[in-house]
Design an enzyme around this catalytic site. Sequence first.
Site, PDB file in Angstrom:
ATOM      1  CG  ASN A   1       5.491  16.717   4.429  1.00  0.00           C
ATOM      2  OD1 ASN A   1       6.330  17.337   5.073  1.00  0.00           O
ATOM      3  ND2 ASN A   1       4.379  16.246   4.957  1.00  0.00           N
TER       4      ASN A   1
ATOM      5  CG  LEU B   1       5.255  -2.421   4.444  1.00  0.00           C
ATOM      6  CD1 LEU B   1       5.680  -1.442   5.526  1.00  0.00           C
ATOM      7  CD2 LEU B   1       4.704  -3.709   5.083  1.00  0.00           C
TER       8      LEU B   1
ATOM      9  CG  HIS C   1       5.490   8.798  11.788  1.00  0.00           C
ATOM     10  ND1 HIS C   1       4.475   8.082  11.182  1.00  0.00           N
ATOM     11  CD2 HIS C   1       5.168   8.860  13.109  1.00  0.00           C
ATOM     12  CE1 HIS C   1       3.596   7.718  12.108  1.00  0.00           C
ATOM     13  NE2 HIS C   1       3.999   8.179  13.279  1.00  0.00           N
TER      14      HIS C   1
ATOM     15  CD  GLU D   1       4.463  16.250   8.976  1.00  0.00           C
ATOM     16  OE1 GLU D   1       4.585  15.632   7.909  1.00  0.00           O
ATOM     17  OE2 GLU D   1       3.400  16.242   9.639  1.00  0.00           O
TER      18      GLU D   1
HETATM   19  C1  GRF Z   1       2.156  14.101   6.779  1.00  0.00           C
HETATM   20  O1  GRF Z   1       1.648  14.378   8.045  1.00  0.00           O
HETATM   21  C2  GRF Z   1       3.298  13.125   6.871  1.00  0.00           C
HETATM   22  O2  GRF Z   1       3.980  13.197   8.070  1.00  0.00           O
HETATM   23  C3  GRF Z   1       2.624  11.792   6.790  1.00  0.00           C
HETATM   24  O3  GRF Z   1       1.526  11.981   5.933  1.00  0.00           O
HETATM   25  C4  GRF Z   1       1.164  13.360   5.913  1.00  0.00           C
HETATM   26  C5  GRF Z   1       1.222  13.766   4.481  1.00  0.00           C
HETATM   27  O4  GRF Z   1       0.809  15.081   4.248  1.00  0.00           O
HETATM   28  N1  GRF Z   1       3.565  10.766   6.418  1.00  0.00           N
HETATM   29  P1  GRF Z   1       1.095  15.727   2.837  1.00  0.00           P
HETATM   30  O5  GRF Z   1       0.483  14.807   1.784  1.00  0.00           O
HETATM   31  O6  GRF Z   1       2.571  15.836   2.673  1.00  0.00           O
HETATM   32  O7  GRF Z   1       0.422  17.058   2.847  1.00  0.00           O
END
Ligand code: GRF
Length: 209
Positions: free
Chosen positions: A16, A94, A111, A181
């Site tokens: 991400n 958190l 998420h 995402e």
């Molecule tokens: C993703 O599925 C995101 O939604 C969640 O953790 C995962 C992280 O994946 N919060 P990456 O490290 O961005 O590949």
Amino acid sequence: MKRLQLGVLASGRGSNFESILKAIEEGRLLADARVLLSNRKSAGALEVAARHGVPALALSRKEFESDEAFDREIIRIFAQHGVNFVVLAGYLRLLTPALVHEFPNRILNIHPALLPAFGGKGMYGHHVHEAVLAHGCKVSGVTVHLVNEHYDAGPIVLQRCVPVVEGDTPEQLAARVLEQEHRVFAEALQLFAEERVFVEGRRVYVREK
Ligand code: GRF
């Protein structure tokens, strides 16, 4: 328009985070990635940062007296790098009130499900997709939300649906969700860069262009 000066927190692979860097590089997101902090030395996100020339640091919670002291160090490093907006890109801790209040309505998390279902403590990674399939859901999706002191609980900025296909494995569903995402996170951030987001209690309003 106000360029976001991003401080990114990540614990894992960093796909991400990389999607955000790509959006910046391709001119779809008006932002600079100022610094990436990871609470895990082995996080792929650190390599992503190195590949894209983003300053990066690993910080271990064990070296601090308390969660708050750890977050205070994050605040200090973010200030040093001129951060004005925080991105949680797969960050598994958190946040303490100290960090949340330092950036009011300026911390976004992604998420991999449609909150408020399948969120909260322990609901991360494959656990989410396994739970969605076990429940027999016909759709899942992505939620981008503002961050408060509770897991996955802040006001929702943007959601996108993804179909659950009969016979899906958690990995197949995860891959379909992840594709979304990677689109949606940069889109949501760009709304903040364009100063189009207004928050009233739990509701987030996005002004038309
Ligand atoms: C993703 O599925 C995101 O939604 C969640 O953790 C995962 C992280 O994946 N919060 P990456 O490290 O961005 O590949």
